[in-house]
Design a protein around this motif. Structure first.
Motif, PDB file in Angstrom:
ATOM      1  N   ASP A  27      16.560 -15.048  -3.474  1.00 63.72           N
ATOM      2  CA  ASP A  27      17.167 -14.081  -4.391  1.00 63.72           C
ATOM      3  C   ASP A  27      16.253 -13.858  -5.593  1.00 63.72           C
ATOM      4  OD1 ASP A  27      19.272 -14.271  -2.661  1.00 63.72           O
ATOM      5  OD2 ASP A  27      20.670 -15.178  -4.084  1.00 63.72           O
ATOM      6  N   GLY A  28      16.219 -12.627  -6.075  1.00 68.00           N
ATOM      7  CA  GLY A  28      15.416 -12.324  -7.249  1.00 68.00           C
ATOM      8  C   GLY A  28      14.882 -10.909  -7.204  1.00 68.00           C
ATOM      9  N   LEU A  29      13.949 -10.636  -8.085  1.00 66.78           N
ATOM     10  CA  LEU A  29      13.332  -9.326  -8.201  1.00 66.78           C
ATOM     11  C   LEU A  29      12.073  -9.253  -7.343  1.00 66.78           C
ATOM     12  CD1 LEU A  29      13.205  -6.563  -9.791  1.00 66.78           C
ATOM     13  CD2 LEU A  29      11.737  -7.764 -11.427  1.00 66.78           C
ATOM     14  N   LEU A  30      11.876  -8.123  -6.678  1.00 63.87           N
ATOM     15  CA  LEU A  30      10.627  -7.818  -5.990  1.00 63.87           C
ATOM     16  C   LEU A  30      10.163  -6.468  -6.513  1.00 63.87           C
ATOM     17  CD1 LEU A  30       8.447  -8.402  -3.859  1.00 63.87           C
ATOM     18  CD2 LEU A  30       9.930  -7.323  -2.149  1.00 63.87           C
ATOM     19  N   HIS A  31       9.155  -6.494  -7.372  1.00 60.35           N
ATOM     20  CA  HIS A  31       8.677  -5.276  -8.028  1.00 60.35           C
ATOM     21  C   HIS A  31       7.331  -4.894  -7.414  1.00 60.35           C
ATOM     22  CE1 HIS A  31       8.376  -2.356 -11.315  1.00 60.35           C
ATOM     23  NE2 HIS A  31       7.092  -2.685 -11.397  1.00 60.35           N
ATOM     24  N   THR A  32       7.176  -3.628  -7.037  1.00 63.24           N
ATOM     25  CA  THR A  32       6.016  -3.206  -6.260  1.00 63.24           C
ATOM     26  C   THR A  32       5.456  -1.892  -6.777  1.00 63.24           C
ATOM     27  OG1 THR A  32       7.007  -4.238  -4.306  1.00 63.24           O
ATOM     28  CG2 THR A  32       5.197  -2.703  -3.927  1.00 63.24           C
ATOM     29  N   GLN A  33       4.132  -1.808  -6.862  1.00 75.54           N
ATOM     30  CA  GLN A  33       3.468  -0.535  -7.120  1.00 75.54           C
ATOM     31  C   GLN A  33       3.037   0.065  -5.787  1.00 75.54           C
ATOM     32  OE1 GLN A  33       0.373  -1.489 -10.044  1.00 75.54           O
ATOM     33  NE2 GLN A  33       1.584  -0.385 -11.567  1.00 75.54           N
ATOM     34  N   PHE A  34       3.188   1.376  -5.676  1.00 78.37           N
ATOM     35  CA  PHE A  34       2.803   2.060  -4.436  1.00 78.37           C
ATOM     36  C   PHE A  34       2.355   3.474  -4.780  1.00 78.37           C
ATOM     37  CE2 PHE A  34       7.180   3.168  -5.158  1.00 78.37           C
ATOM     38  CZ  PHE A  34       7.385   4.442  -4.641  1.00 78.37           C
ATOM     39  N   ILE A  35       1.698   4.098  -3.821  1.00 80.07           N
ATOM     40  CA  ILE A  35       1.270   5.485  -3.959  1.00 80.07           C
ATOM     41  C   ILE A  35       1.994   6.314  -2.913  1.00 80.07           C
ATOM     42  CG2 ILE A  35      -0.705   7.060  -3.653  1.00 80.07           C
ATOM     43  CD1 ILE A  35      -2.477   4.871  -4.858  1.00 80.07           C
ATOM     44  N   TRP A  36       2.408   7.508  -3.304  1.00 84.11           N
ATOM     45  CA  TRP A  36       3.054   8.390  -2.334  1.00 84.11           C
ATOM     46  C   TRP A  36       2.468   9.791  -2.410  1.00 84.11           C
ATOM     47  CZ3 TRP A  36       6.190  12.526  -4.083  1.00 84.11           C
ATOM     48  CH2 TRP A  36       6.548  12.482  -5.431  1.00 84.11           C
ATOM     49  N   ARG A  37       2.501  10.436  -1.287  1.00 83.55           N
ATOM     50  CA  ARG A  37       2.057  11.827  -1.179  1.00 83.55           C
ATOM     51  C   ARG A  37       2.948  12.481  -0.142  1.00 83.55           C
ATOM     52  NH1 ARG A  37      -3.090  11.051   0.023  1.00 83.55           N
ATOM     53  NH2 ARG A  37      -2.899  11.471   2.266  1.00 83.55           N
ATOM     54  N   GLY A  38       3.730  13.459  -0.577  1.00 86.76           N
ATOM     55  CA  GLY A  38       4.707  14.045   0.328  1.00 86.76           C
ATOM     56  C   GLY A  38       5.748  13.000   0.707  1.00 86.76           C
ATOM     57  N   ASP A  39       5.897  12.761   1.998  1.00 85.71           N
ATOM     58  CA  ASP A  39       6.868  11.771   2.469  1.00 85.71           C
ATOM     59  C   ASP A  39       6.214  10.447   2.863  1.00 85.71           C
ATOM     60  OD1 ASP A  39       8.901  13.616   2.150  1.00 85.71           O
ATOM     61  OD2 ASP A  39       8.771  14.364   4.211  1.00 85.71           O
TER      62      ASP A  39
END
Length: 395
Positions: free
Chosen positions: A249-261
């Protein structure tokens, strides 16, 4: 009997966590060797200790004075806490190996490849390895495997630039290991997932921008412009990670890149994000971000119900400078179409180093129009004028 918590980390980003613990009646000891940082002011006691020294932190926890070990918003704090938790058999913590996978770029990229998760193609190199990237097309990103705040990250546009980029990345890597990966064009965003019983029970998406220093996020806004299909793809991928690693249990923080879908996962963390990110989310949704982090750490029953529905439109900017060391006096911020509030981080007259090493303040702005928020937030820095003691505006 009063419960006692050892909070590992002392800078301003940890203050919401300290107050969430105070609300629950904890006696708080703050651990860190920067006694000028603000969390020490709110603690019942302080320990002057370099918590990057895992064995020293273990000895402090073994003293028997504490009922709870609490990490704060930096990778060193979280990784040292994970080490201590594993050695002492503390419940509710991921293993050191799982923590390493999620917080080391090379280990995470390898995990992504092995499990066919969406991310940039990449290759890791040790401190003495020859750099062979013939299978990748330029431009590329060269990164230290264990750095933070974008330090040592370099974009390489042709083979002639590669040796200097590798040298710079290795300079910022504690073990000399680096990652070379393909450069993905798209919108940088973040995903905060609250994990309970092996499932994501609530999540938040925000769009992010690096405007003053190339690889350090200094602007963001919530809500995100992310498409519904991309949200679904991100949730499915992160749900698989939660399951594959059997995350607690806890936080899962993520950076990501998106383009369109389409989405590409960049890097996750189990710690709280820094620079009062949670305050931006609270201004927008009113969910008590840091309180939820603490509640999950304590195994409390939680119900997440936003106070603001629809969300308020909120942007955040970490005020810094590209210049060399300066002596700031004040600054003005005239944000179009927004009402701003400012969290100051510096005392007037104290030297300010350039980004990514230092910050003057964090600005939050509430907008009434989504398109205006999207236009203004990536350009926050242009609406700020910084006055120095030398009598000039610096940027």
């Amino acid at each position: 009997m009063t419960r006692k918590a050892l909070v590992v980390g002392s800078n301003f980003s940890a203050i919401p966590i300290v107050f969430a613990l105070k609300k629950r009646g904890f006696n708080i000891t703050v651990c860190g060797n920067r006694l000028d940082e603000p969390c020490h002011d709110h603690a019942d006691s302080s320990v002057d200790l370099d918590y990057s020294d895992e064995e020293a932190l273990l000895r402090e926890m073994e003293s028997g004075r504490y009922d709870l070990l609490v990490p704060t918003g930096n990778d060193v704090s979280f990784r040292s806490c994970a080490y201590v938790a594993e050695r002492l058999g503390l419940p509710g913590w991921d293993s050191v190996e799982v923590t390493r996978i999620l917080h080391e770029k090379a280990a995470f990229r390898r995990f992504m490849r092995e499990n066919e998760l969406p991310g940039p193609r990449s290759k890791a190199f040790g401190p003495n390895d020859s750099i062979l990237v013939g299978e990748f097309a330029y431009p590329l990103l060269v990164k230290p495997t264990d750095s933070y705040s974008g330090r040592g990250v370099v974009t390489v546009r042709d083979a002639a630039q590669l040796p200097a980029a590798v040298a710079e990345a290795r300079k910022h890597a504690r073990n000399g290991e680096i990652v070379v990966e393909e450069f993905i064009e798209g919108q940088l965003s973040s995903h905060s997932a609250f994990v309970r019983d092996g499932k994501i029970i609530y999540d938040v998406f925000a769009d992010e921008y690096c405007t003053v220093y190339p690889y350090q996020v200094d602007c963001s806004h919530h809500p995100s412009a992310l498409t519904e299909r991309a949200r679904g793809a991100m949730r499915a991928a992160m749900g698989r990670i939660v399951s594959l690693l059997a995350l607690n249990d806890g936080l899962l923080h993520t950076q990501f890149i998106w383009r369109g879908d389409d989405v590409w996962i960049i890097e996750p963390m189990r710690r709280s994000p820094g620079d009062l990110y949670g305050h931006m989310i609270d201004l927008s949704l009113g969910i008590g971000y840091s309180d939820l982090v603490v509640a999950l750490l304590l195994g409390e029953a939680i119900e997440i119900k936003p106070r603001f529905d629809p969300p308020r439109l909120v942007g955040r900017h970490t005020v810094s400078t590209k210049s060399g060391k300066i002596t700031p006096l004040s600054f003005t911020a005239e944000i179009p179409g927004a009402v701003a509030q400012i969290a100051p981080l510096r005392v007037t007259g104290k030297l300010l180093s350039p980004a990514p090493y230092d910050k003057l303040a964090i600005l939050f702005a509430r907008f009434e129009d989504f398109e205006q928020m999207r236009d203004v937030v990536p350009d926050f820095a242009s609406y700020i004028r910084l006055q120095t003691m030398e009598g000039e505006f610096a940027w």
